[in-house]
Design a protein around this motif. Structure first.
Motif, PDB file in Angstrom:
ATOM      1  N   PRO A 131       8.427   4.138  -7.314  1.00  9.66           N
ATOM      2  CA  PRO A 131       9.040   5.465  -7.228  1.00  9.66           C
ATOM      3  C   PRO A 131      10.152   5.751  -8.239  1.00  9.66           C
ATOM      4  O   PRO A 131      10.730   6.833  -8.218  1.00  9.66           O
ATOM      5  N   THR A 132      10.470   4.797  -9.116  1.00  7.98           N
ATOM      6  CA  THR A 132      11.618   4.993  -9.994  1.00  7.98           C
ATOM      7  C   THR A 132      11.211   5.510 -11.375  1.00  7.98           C
ATOM      8  O   THR A 132      10.033   5.508 -11.740  1.00  7.98           O
ATOM      9  N   HIS A 133      12.221   5.925 -12.145  1.00  5.92           N
ATOM     10  CA  HIS A 133      11.973   6.576 -13.435  1.00  5.92           C
ATOM     11  C   HIS A 133      11.231   5.685 -14.426  1.00  5.92           C
ATOM     12  O   HIS A 133      10.531   6.180 -15.315  1.00  5.92           O
ATOM     13  N   ASP A 134      11.416   4.352 -14.291  1.00  7.77           N
ATOM     14  CA  ASP A 134      10.783   3.446 -15.245  1.00  7.77           C
ATOM     15  C   ASP A 134       9.384   3.014 -14.820  1.00  7.77           C
ATOM     16  O   ASP A 134       8.746   2.191 -15.492  1.00  7.77           O
ATOM     17  N   ASP A 135       8.900   3.569 -13.729  1.00  6.38           N
ATOM     18  CA  ASP A 135       7.525   3.310 -13.296  1.00  6.38           C
ATOM     19  C   ASP A 135       6.622   4.334 -13.979  1.00  6.38           C
ATOM     20  O   ASP A 135       6.407   5.445 -13.462  1.00  6.38           O
ATOM     21  N   ILE A 136       6.093   3.962 -15.141  1.00  2.02           N
ATOM     22  CA  ILE A 136       5.379   4.928 -15.976  1.00  2.02           C
ATOM     23  C   ILE A 136       3.914   4.547 -16.218  1.00  2.02           C
ATOM     24  O   ILE A 136       3.246   5.136 -17.066  1.00  2.02           O
ATOM     25  N   THR A 137       3.409   3.581 -15.462  1.00  3.34           N
ATOM     26  CA  THR A 137       2.037   3.139 -15.715  1.00  3.34           C
ATOM     27  C   THR A 137       1.028   4.258 -15.489  1.00  3.34           C
ATOM     28  O   THR A 137       0.094   4.426 -16.289  1.00  3.34           O
ATOM     29  N   VAL A 192      -0.583  -2.699   2.790  1.00  3.96           N
ATOM     30  CA  VAL A 192       0.727  -3.297   3.035  1.00  3.96           C
ATOM     31  C   VAL A 192       1.813  -2.240   3.124  1.00  3.96           C
ATOM     32  O   VAL A 192       2.585  -2.198   4.084  1.00  3.96           O
ATOM     33  N   SER A 193       1.905  -1.369   2.103  1.00  5.14           N
ATOM     34  CA  SER A 193       2.988  -0.379   2.074  1.00  5.14           C
ATOM     35  C   SER A 193       2.501   1.039   1.798  1.00  5.14           C
ATOM     36  O   SER A 193       3.304   1.913   1.459  1.00  5.14           O
ATOM     37  N   ALA A 194       1.220   1.261   1.950  1.00  4.49           N
ATOM     38  CA  ALA A 194       0.577   2.582   1.908  1.00  4.49           C
ATOM     39  C   ALA A 194       0.368   3.140   0.504  1.00  4.49           C
ATOM     40  O   ALA A 194      -0.721   3.604   0.176  1.00  4.49           O
ATOM     41  N   ALA A 195       1.382   3.146  -0.359  1.00  2.00           N
ATOM     42  CA  ALA A 195       1.256   3.784  -1.674  1.00  2.00           C
ATOM     43  C   ALA A 195       0.085   3.181  -2.444  1.00  2.00           C
ATOM     44  O   ALA A 195       0.093   1.991  -2.761  1.00  2.00           O
ATOM     45  N   PRO A 196      -0.924   3.981  -2.760  1.00  2.30           N
ATOM     46  CA  PRO A 196      -2.152   3.409  -3.328  1.00  2.30           C
ATOM     47  C   PRO A 196      -2.052   3.108  -4.817  1.00  2.30           C
ATOM     48  O   PRO A 196      -1.219   3.655  -5.542  1.00  2.30           O
ATOM     49  N   GLU A 234      -0.708  15.276  -9.101  1.00  2.00           N
ATOM     50  CA  GLU A 234      -0.353  14.772  -7.774  1.00  2.00           C
ATOM     51  C   GLU A 234      -1.646  14.725  -6.984  1.00  2.00           C
ATOM     52  O   GLU A 234      -2.233  15.743  -6.652  1.00  2.00           O
ATOM     53  N   ASN A 235      -2.113  13.524  -6.717  1.00  4.28           N
ATOM     54  CA  ASN A 235      -3.398  13.324  -6.057  1.00  4.28           C
ATOM     55  C   ASN A 235      -3.286  13.723  -4.587  1.00  4.28           C
ATOM     56  O   ASN A 235      -2.491  13.144  -3.847  1.00  4.28           O
ATOM     57  N   PRO A 236      -4.050  14.729  -4.135  1.00  3.41           N
ATOM     58  CA  PRO A 236      -3.902  15.191  -2.751  1.00  3.41           C
ATOM     59  C   PRO A 236      -4.222  14.116  -1.721  1.00  3.41           C
ATOM     60  O   PRO A 236      -3.591  14.063  -0.651  1.00  3.41           O
ATOM     61  N   GLU A 237      -5.194  13.264  -2.027  1.00  2.00           N
ATOM     62  CA  GLU A 237      -5.530  12.184  -1.096  1.00  2.00           C
ATOM     63  C   GLU A 237      -4.376  11.184  -1.004  1.00  2.00           C
ATOM     64  O   GLU A 237      -4.014  10.726   0.096  1.00  2.00           O
ATOM     65  N   ALA A 238      -3.770  10.863  -2.155  1.00  2.00           N
ATOM     66  CA  ALA A 238      -2.637   9.943  -2.155  1.00  2.00           C
ATOM     67  C   ALA A 238      -1.449  10.554  -1.423  1.00  2.00           C
ATOM     68  O   ALA A 238      -0.733   9.868  -0.673  1.00  2.00           O
ATOM     69  N   ARG A 239      -1.213  11.841  -1.624  1.00  2.00           N
ATOM     70  CA  ARG A 239      -0.101  12.502  -0.930  1.00  2.00           C
ATOM     71  C   ARG A 239      -0.322  12.460   0.579  1.00  2.00           C
ATOM     72  O   ARG A 239       0.616  12.201   1.344  1.00  2.00           O
ATOM     73  N   ALA A 240      -1.552  12.690   1.020  1.00  2.00           N
ATOM     74  CA  ALA A 240      -1.845  12.660   2.456  1.00  2.00           C
ATOM     75  C   ALA A 240      -1.571  11.275   3.031  1.00  2.00           C
ATOM     76  O   ALA A 240      -1.065  11.151   4.162  1.00  2.00           O
ATOM     77  N   ILE A 241      -1.888  10.245   2.284  1.00  2.00           N
ATOM     78  CA  ILE A 241      -1.622   8.870   2.736  1.00  2.00           C
ATOM     79  C   ILE A 241      -0.123   8.650   2.905  1.00  2.00           C
ATOM     80  O   ILE A 241       0.331   8.088   3.917  1.00  2.00           O
ATOM     81  N   ARG A 248       9.549   9.205  -3.831  1.00  2.00           N
ATOM     82  CA  ARG A 248       8.373   8.594  -3.214  1.00  2.00           C
ATOM     83  C   ARG A 248       7.096   9.343  -3.569  1.00  2.00           C
ATOM     84  O   ARG A 248       6.014   8.747  -3.667  1.00  2.00           O
ATOM     85  N   LEU A 249       7.205  10.642  -3.785  1.00  2.00           N
ATOM     86  CA  LEU A 249       6.024  11.420  -4.167  1.00  2.00           C
ATOM     87  C   LEU A 249       5.511  11.025  -5.548  1.00  2.00           C
ATOM     88  O   LEU A 249       4.352  11.303  -5.883  1.00  2.00           O
ATOM     89  N   ARG A 250       6.362  10.407  -6.359  1.00  2.52           N
ATOM     90  CA  ARG A 250       5.876   9.903  -7.643  1.00  2.52           C
ATOM     91  C   ARG A 250       4.722   8.923  -7.455  1.00  2.52           C
ATOM     92  O   ARG A 250       3.853   8.787  -8.325  1.00  2.52           O
TER      93      ARG A 250
END
Length: 263
Positions: free
Chosen positions: A82-88, A140-144, A102-109, A123-125
């Motif tokens: 979720p941070t600024h340096d997460d640019i992959t 484990v932590s949901a974020a796909p 913003e992937n709607p399926e990922a947002r729903a998760i 976190r929406l990043r």
């Protein structure tokens, strides 16, 4: 990104990109690569190259494009938090020439995972993917993570990365499993180099490596042979064993066939 893949004809290959300044600085010790190497080889996928790269857009984009052209499968670890340096995610989108959405399926998760009001902008990043990407589940932590073409983008945290890989392992189509034979020698490399090179010349389809050691004041060498033909591997390993013995060594032979790693 079409181009002939690396490796022998019919060989299924993989490249791993370990992304993160914290790995390069030594602050974080990478343990994802050994895990991926074990799992991929057990699936009959040859891990042909791994590279550690910084959180720099130009470097990541070029590396993703190169690896996607050269290998059957590409796996990246790190840089999807979720941070600024997460640019992959941004870089993979640029590598494939598609928008980052913003992937709607990922947002729903993420909405289902966080308590109301806790899904902030940071976190929406983690819901962002290249347009057209397929999600990789994170139990484990949901974020796909996500897959774009032949590039599988996964978390850097080992427990999460392993869970993500477990979820996609069945979708990977490998070649023949990679088998291994190791001859443990109490002789130094210099004593066996010539003979080992001759064995390699007789068995060009095999990968034969020499790995020296120094323990309790004594030199030794592990001679590792890898390939998919068990009979050929056994013949070559026996030749190496006899060579070491003829040179006055006391060799020991270990057979390592692929299996699922211990849980």
């Amino acid at each position: 990104m079409s181009e002939a893949k690396a490796g022998a004809p019919g060989e299924v290959t993989a490249g791993v990109l370990i992304i993160g300044n914290e790995i390069l600085s030594g602050r974080t010790k990478d343990i994802n690569l050994p895990y991926l190497g074990d799992r991929l080889h057990a699936l009959g996928v040859v891990l042909a190259e791994a590279r550690v790269i910084p959180d720099v857009e130009e470097v990541i984009v070029k590396a993703v494009q190169e690896f996607s052209r050269r290998f059957t499968y590409v796996f990246t670890t790190g840089g999807i938090g979720p941070t600024h340096d997460d640019i992959t995610a941004d870089c993979v989108a640029k590598a494939f020439g598609v928008p980052l959405i913003e992937n709607p399926e990922a947002r729903a998760i993420l909405e289902a995972h966080y308590e109301p009001g806790m899904l902030n902008a940071a976190r929406l990043r983690m819901a962002r993917t290249p347009e057209g990407a397929a999600l990789i589940s994170n139990p484990v932590s949901a974020a796909p993570g996500f897959r774009m073409g032949n590039v599988h983008v996964m978390a850097g945290v080992p427990k999460i990365m392993q869970a993500m890989f477990d979820g996609i392992a069945d979708s990977l189509v490998g070649g023949a499993p990679v088998l291994s034979r190791t001859v443990i020698s109490n002789l130094p490399e210099g004593a066996i180099a010539e003979g080992l090179g001759q064995v390699q010349a007789r068995y060009p389809a095999l990968q034969i490596g020499s790995y020296p050691s120094f323990r309790a004041g004594n030199f030794g060498t592990s001679l590792v042979l890898r390939g998919s033909d068990a009979a050929e591997l056994d013949r070559a390993a026996q030749e190496v064993f006899e060579m070491v013995k003829a040179l006055g060594g006391d060799p020991k032979l270990e057979i390592t066939d692929p299996s699922a790693p211990a849980s």
